[in-house]
Design an enzyme around this catalytic site. Structure first.
Site, short mmCIF file in Angstrom:
data_model
loop_
_atom_site.label_atom_id
_atom_site.label_comp_id
_atom_site.label_asym_id
_atom_site.label_seq_id
_atom_site.Cartn_x
_atom_site.Cartn_y
_atom_site.Cartn_z
N ASP A 20 50.78 -27.02 -36.83
CA ASP A 20 51.00 -27.64 -38.15
C ASP A 20 51.16 -29.13 -37.93
OD1 ASP A 20 51.61 -27.89 -40.94
OD2 ASP A 20 53.73 -28.00 -40.45
N CYS A 75 48.91 -24.67 -41.50
CA CYS A 75 48.98 -25.88 -42.31
C CYS A 75 47.86 -25.78 -43.35
CB CYS A 75 48.77 -27.10 -41.42
SG CYS A 75 48.69 -28.66 -42.31
N GLU A 109 61.04 -32.47 -44.94
CA GLU A 109 61.22 -32.98 -43.57
C GLU A 109 62.56 -33.71 -43.44
OE1 GLU A 109 58.91 -33.39 -40.59
OE2 GLU A 109 57.69 -31.74 -41.37
N CYS A 142 51.62 -24.79 -49.12
CA CYS A 142 52.00 -25.73 -48.06
C CYS A 142 53.10 -25.03 -47.27
CB CYS A 142 52.52 -27.03 -48.66
SG CYS A 142 53.22 -28.15 -47.43
N HIS A 193 55.49 -26.10 -45.70
CA HIS A 193 56.83 -26.66 -45.84
C HIS A 193 57.58 -26.07 -47.05
CE1 HIS A 193 55.35 -29.75 -43.10
NE2 HIS A 193 56.55 -30.30 -43.06
N1 DGL Z 1 52.61 -28.14 -43.84
C1 DGL Z 1 51.40 -28.76 -44.31
C2 DGL Z 1 50.64 -27.84 -45.25
O1 DGL Z 1 50.81 -26.64 -45.19
C3 DGL Z 1 51.50 -30.09 -45.00
C4 DGL Z 1 52.24 -31.17 -44.45
C5 DGL Z 1 51.50 -32.48 -44.41
O2 DGL Z 1 51.20 -33.10 -45.44
O3 DGL Z 1 51.24 -32.85 -43.31
O4 DGL Z 1 49.87 -28.30 -46.03
#
Ligand code: DGL
Length: 269
Positions: A12, A75, A154, A188, A190
Site C-alpha cells: 500500500d 491500495c 494517517e 480506500c 485507510h
Molecule cells: N490506501 C490507499 C487506497 O486504498 C490510498 C492512500 C493514498 O492516497 O495513498 O486508495
C-alpha cells in the site's frame, strides 16, 4: 523451496493496507507475509497516473525481490490506476481490491444504487464504475472523491467523537445520502478506520470494505493456482517501509489490530 511456502506480498502507499493484512491473517494464519508500505511517498491519491504507475512498479519490484508467490495490491489508488500495467509486466498472480469490492457490492445492493468513496485518483480512474457495471449492468454508481480522509487517518484522527473527521465525512457523504444509495464501498484501505463514523452518518447502508472482499479473492486465487501453504505453523510477517520504521510500528498497530514489533525495516529506493 516449495513454492506454496513462499510469502504473499502485500503493498500500500502507507498504513491503510494493514487493514487488508488483518483480514488475510484472520483467514490464512499460516501464510508468511511481506508487507511494504510506501510511507515515504504516501499519499498516492492526489498524484498523476504516470507517477502512480512508477511508484507501483517500484512496490512490485521490491516485493518480487523477496520471491513472493502472489501479490495483493492493498491500495485502491494503485489498483485502479496501475493494475493493467502490473498484469502486463509481471508474471505473478495479482489480487486487487477494486474488483472484489465491486463484485460484493453488486451482489448485495437491493435497489441498484451504489455509493463509492475513495481518493481523487481512484474516482477519476472510473475503475469502480466499470467494475460494478460488469457485474450488474443496470446498477447506478455514485462516486465521491474524499481527499482529506487519508491525511486524517494517517494522523490518527478517525475516532468516533472527534469532531474533525465527523464534519469532513458529513460533507462528503451528504450527496451520496441524497442519492439514496443502499450500499457504500469504502474504496480506500485507510477508510475502515472511519467505519464507525460512516455508519453513524449512514445507518441503514450496507458498508463494504476492501479487506474482506480482497481476502476472499486471494483465497480463490491461491486455491486455483495450488499455492495455499500446507504449513501448520503460524505464519511470519515482515514489514518494510520507505520512511521511519518507528513511527510505522507505533501507528500501524491500530490498523492491523495487533502489536507490530521488531520486524520493520527501512527500504531505500
Ligand atoms: N490506501 C490507499 C487506497 O486504498 C490510498 C492512500 C493514498 O492516497 O495513498 O486508495
Amino acid at each position: 523451496m516449495d513454492i506454496r511456502e513462499k510469502p504473499i506480498g502485500v503493498f500500500d502507499s502507507g498504513l491503510g493496507g494493514l487493514t487488508v493484512v488483518k483480514e488475510i491473517l484472520s483467514h490464512l494464519p499460516n501464510e508468511n507475509i511481506i508487507f511494504f508500505g510506501d510511507t515515504g511517498r504516501v499519499p498516492y491519491g492526489g498524484r498523476s497516473k504516470e507517477t502512480i504507475i512508477q511508484y507501483v512498479k517500484d512496490d512490485m519490484e521490491f516485493l518480487l525481490s523477496h520471491d513472493v508467490k502472489a501479490v495483493v495490491i492493498a491500495c485502491n489508488t494503485a489498483d485502479s490506476m496501475a493494475k493493467e500495467e502490473v498484469e502486463k509486466l509481471y508474471n505473478v498472480p495479482v489480487v486487487g481490491v477494486v474488483e472484489p469490492a465491486a463484485k460484493k457490492a453488486a451482489a448485495t445492493s437491493k435497489n441498484g444504487r451504489i455509493g463509492v468513496i475513495g481518493t481523487k485518483a481512484t474516482v477519476r480512474s472510473g475503475a469502480y464504475v466499470k467494475a460494478i457495471s460488469s457485474f450488474s449492468p443496470s446498477a447506478e454508481v455514485f462516486a465521491a472523491a474524499c481527499p482529506l480522509l487519508v491525511p486524517l487517518v494517517e494522523e490518527g484522527r478517525f475516532r468516533k467523537g472527534d469532531p474533525v473527521p465527523e464534519i469532513v465525512l458529513r460533507e462528503y457523504l451528504e450527496p451520496l445520502k441524497e442519492k439514496n444509495v443502499d450500499t457504500l464501498i469504502l474504496g480506500c484501505t485507510h477508510y475502515p478506520l472511519l467505519h464507525d463514523i460512516v455508519s453513524e452518518i449512514m445507518p441503514d447502508v450496507n458498508i463494504i470494505c476492501s479487506g474482506p472482499a480482497s481476502t476472499e479473492a486471494l483465497i480463490a486465487t491461491l486455491e486455483r493456482d495450488s499455492l495455499l501453504s500446507r504449513s501448520d505453523n503460524a505464519g511470519r510477517i515482515r514489514y518494510f517501509v520507505s520512511d521511519s520504521p518507528d513511527s510505522f510500528a507505533r501507528n500501524g498497530s491500530i490498523f492491523i489490530g495487533r502489536e507490530i514489533h521488531g520486524s520493520v525495516s527501512l527500504v531505500n529506493f
